[in-house]
Scaffold this active site. Structure first.
Site, PDB file in Angstrom:
ATOM      1  N   TRP A 195      47.421  -9.879  18.425  1.00  0.00           N
ATOM      2  CA  TRP A 195      47.150 -10.797  17.301  1.00  0.00           C
ATOM      3  C   TRP A 195      46.415 -10.089  16.174  1.00  0.00           C
ATOM      4  O   TRP A 195      45.458  -9.355  16.416  1.00  0.00           O
ATOM      5  CB  TRP A 195      46.284 -11.960  17.809  1.00  0.00           C
ATOM      6  CG  TRP A 195      45.701 -12.779  16.708  1.00  0.00           C
ATOM      7  CD1 TRP A 195      44.563 -12.534  16.006  1.00  0.00           C
ATOM      8  CD2 TRP A 195      46.254 -13.977  16.158  1.00  0.00           C
ATOM      9  NE1 TRP A 195      44.369 -13.495  15.055  1.00  0.00           N
ATOM     10  CE2 TRP A 195      45.386 -14.405  15.128  1.00  0.00           C
ATOM     11  CE3 TRP A 195      47.396 -14.738  16.438  1.00  0.00           C
ATOM     12  CZ2 TRP A 195      45.620 -15.556  14.383  1.00  0.00           C
ATOM     13  CZ3 TRP A 195      47.623 -15.882  15.691  1.00  0.00           C
ATOM     14  CH2 TRP A 195      46.748 -16.285  14.677  1.00  0.00           C
ATOM     15  N   ASP A 222      43.061 -12.091   9.314  1.00  0.00           N
ATOM     16  CA  ASP A 222      42.593 -11.740   7.959  1.00  0.00           C
ATOM     17  C   ASP A 222      42.417 -10.236   7.720  1.00  0.00           C
ATOM     18  O   ASP A 222      41.839  -9.538   8.567  1.00  0.00           O
ATOM     19  CB  ASP A 222      41.222 -12.368   7.688  1.00  0.00           C
ATOM     20  CG  ASP A 222      41.098 -13.794   8.179  1.00  0.00           C
ATOM     21  OD1 ASP A 222      42.098 -14.374   8.589  1.00  0.00           O
ATOM     22  OD2 ASP A 222      39.972 -14.315   8.155  1.00  0.00           O
TER      23      ASP A 222
HETATM   24  N1  DQQ Z   1      39.479 -16.226  10.053  1.00  0.00           N
HETATM   25  C1  DQQ Z   1      38.226 -15.687  10.491  1.00  0.00           C
HETATM   26  C2  DQQ Z   1      37.183 -16.491   9.819  1.00  0.00           C
HETATM   27  C3  DQQ Z   1      37.887 -17.004   8.630  1.00  0.00           C
HETATM   28  C4  DQQ Z   1      39.241 -17.318   9.150  1.00  0.00           C
HETATM   29  C5  DQQ Z   1      38.165 -15.755  11.998  1.00  0.00           C
HETATM   30  C6  DQQ Z   1      40.289 -17.400   8.086  1.00  0.00           C
HETATM   31  O1  DQQ Z   1      36.060 -15.691   9.483  1.00  0.00           O
HETATM   32  O2  DQQ Z   1      37.235 -18.119   8.073  1.00  0.00           O
HETATM   33  O3  DQQ Z   1      39.171 -14.945  12.578  1.00  0.00           O
HETATM   34  O4  DQQ Z   1      41.575 -17.153   8.575  1.00  0.00           O
END
Ligand code: DQQ
Length: 572
Positions: free
Chosen positions: A57, A60
């Site tokens: 996986w 971000d």
């Molecule tokens: N993904 C992260 C967070 C964010 C979210 C966690 C956005 O920090 O807010 O994996 O896709």
């Protein structure tokens, strides 16, 4: 203090160039790592030139930057499987933003303040060109807090080891600041005010009001929350991954995040957790009041501007101080089921980095794939200028249609028959799904059928329609995935955007980057972008075809068309 700890202690103190703080060394090895293996051997959806890890996986993009001529990309990654969880900051580097080498994870749970996960954040260049990462940690009580990490060895351009501040967390929800402990994350790149004080914003919400909480610091370690957010908006829910940066009012060059001045506007982008869409506004940042005010007509929600009207989320820009560009990274999430992701053993791709700048109108941004992608182009195919008759289709032969780059420009010969835009037709996505690629119009649909099977059982249609709206013409751009796969089990939402060009006086251009299961399209030279995630079952590898089409009743002139096969990039 043991010798090695003392060394790190001194390093951290020297790094921040101020008060002496103790630090903790990073671990190098993951304990108890179970790696998942795909259950399916065939991998028709892996991409040829988009960034992705070998498996598992990814979400971000985090902390992109350039350091000593090396580009760095960190990203949210699950080392244990193809679904979200166990989140660390994985790390790759590149000299050209296209070919990437992997490194060990840079940041992973090792302190109380991040023991349940190392979530998104950003890099800031401190004076002397020293990078520092601010990121969200999840503490043992599931509170979201903000942490600092710095490179262990600044002479290593690959920055493979990071050390965390022993003062972490540096920002935390408390009874006094009344910050919502489950909605406090994703620090931006910090910027320096004229008073030499650092500012950073953190995404948050109170009830259903989205907030960009502002923190200030003199030394990058001790941070104080401001009473007022930098900006907020009712009815928008949690603001994830905010991004706040200056843009020059003229030209295409990017500027450093701390730049202020009369020829500078500011951009605030928020990723809305509730809709999984991103919106940006262009506005004015006043350092005296510490407020960002969007320009008139700019809103941070549904009717606002988006970087991309398809699949594109949790994006982040950085200033490339080598080439003076501001570059945008964004996560393209899957349109398939979790079962599908587990079967293929991976999930998530990064979009091709885009150069981003302010349009001449000062009312929107423009994006274009970074020029480096053109190094992968081979075997150019060109169409001579030609008319696409009503209801016609023309194959673009001679390119590997599953891995290609195509640019086409259209000119409309006759506007008289344009359909009238009804007053209620204000939602482009809705309009595109009502007027899908198979619905005949007058001026349109015309555009490209990509990742298409030979006999058109499968295709993704990227196209325009032109409407008359009183004295002007309105251009609608659509990406219709409804026929993209014979597999019924995917999200096939049709996407749409209005493109701010005047087709009466300008040619209408479309560029698509096609990569097996991704179609990234740029309309009007980057004024509207739509990314689609598709899973063809027939239009795979050499069985994929590429066509130009016109299903409108009026002829359309193709003034230029060039297509290239794209070579595979070396990625991880
Ligand atoms: N993904 C992260 C967070 C964010 C979210 C966690 C956005 O920090 O807010 O994996 O896709």
């Amino acid at each position: 203090m043991a010798g090695s700890s003392l060394g790190l202690f001194l390093l951290f103190s020297l790094f921040l160039g101020q008060c002496v703080v103790e630090l903790e060394a990073s671990h190098r090895v993951f304990q108890n790592l179970q790696t998942s293996e795909p259950t399916s051997e065939s991998q028709p959806y892996r991409t040829g030139f988009h960034f992705q890890p070998p498996k598992n996986w990814m979400n971000d993009p985090n902390g992109p930057m350039v350091y000593k001529g090396i580009y760095h990309l960190f990203y949210q990654y699950n080392p244990k499987g193809a679904v979200w969880g166990n989140i660390v900051w994985a790390h790759s580097t590149s000299t050209d933003l296209i070919n990437w080498i992997p490194h060990d994870a840079a940041i992973y749970p090792s302190q109380k303040s991040d023991i349940k996960g190392c979530w998104s954040g950003s890099t800031t260049m401190l004076p002397g060109g020293k990078p520092a990462i601010l990121y969200t940690g999840i503490d043992p009580n599931d509170k979201q807090v903000q942490n600092l990490a710095v490179p262990k060895n600044l002479s290593d351009p690959y920055l493979t080891e990071w050390v965390k501040s022993p003062k972490n967390p540096l920002m935390a929800p408390t009874a006094i600041n009344q910050i919502n402990a489950s909605s406090f994350r994703d620090p931006t790149t910090a910027w320096l005010g004229p008073d030499r004080i650092w500012r950073v914003i953190i995404g948050s919400k109170i009830n259903y009001k989205g907030l960009a909480i502002l923190y200030r610091s003199k030394n990058f370690v001790n941070w104080t929350a401001s009473k007022q957010p930098l900006h907020s908006a009712e009815h928008t829910g949690m603001w994830e991954c905010p991004d706040f940066y200056p843009v020059a009012t003229e030209g295409v060059y990017g500027v450093d995040t701390s730049t202020k001045g009369s020829s500078i506007k500011h951009v605030l982008k928020v990723s809305l957790d509730d809709t999984k869409h991103e919106y940006y506004t262009i506005g004015t940042y006043d350092t005296a009041t510490e407020k960002y005010v969007p320009d008139e007509g700019q809103v941070d929600s549904d009717s606002g501007l988006r970087y991309d009207y398809g699949k594109f989320y949790a994006s982040k820009t950085f200033f490339d101080s080598v080439t003076l560009r501001r570059i945008l990274w964004g996560w393209i999430n899957e349109s398939s089921s979790v079962e599908h992701d587990i079967k293929k053993g991976w999930s998530g791709v990064q979009a091709i980095p885009r150069k981003i700048w302010l349009d001449k109108s000062v009312k929107q941004l423009v994006q274009w794939p970074i020029a480096e992608i053109e190094k992968l182009r081979v075997n150019q195919v060109k169409f001579p200028s030609k008319f696409l008759k009503a209801g016609s289709i023309a194959e673009v032969k001679g390119v590997t249609a599953s891995q290609a780059d195509i640019e086409v420009s259209f000119k409309i010969a006759e506007f008289e028959k344009a359909e009238v835009l009804e007053p209620g037709w204000t939602n482009p996505q809705l309009l595109c799904s009502q007027k899908s690629a198979s619905v005949k119009g007058a001026l349109g649909p015309f555009g490209l059928l990509v990742l298409s099977s030979k006999s058109l059982e499968e295709y993704t249609a990227v196209y325009f329609r032109i409407f008359k709206d009183h004295e002007k013409y309105v251009v609608l751009m659509c990406s219709d995935q409804s026929r993209s796969s014979l597999d019924a089990d995917n999200d096939k939402t049709t996407y749409g955007a209005f493109v701010n060009v005047d087709p009466l006086h300008e040619e209408l251009s479309l560029r698509s980057l096609i990569d097996h299961s991704i179609v990234e399209s740029f309309g009007g030279k980057g004024k509207a972008c739509i990314t689609a995630r598709v899973y063809p079952t027939l239009a795979i590898d050499d069985d994929a075809h590429l066509y130009a089409f016109n299903y409108g009743t009026e002829k359309i002139n193709i003034t230029s068309l060039s297509a290239w096969s794209l070579k595979k990039a070396q990625i991880n």
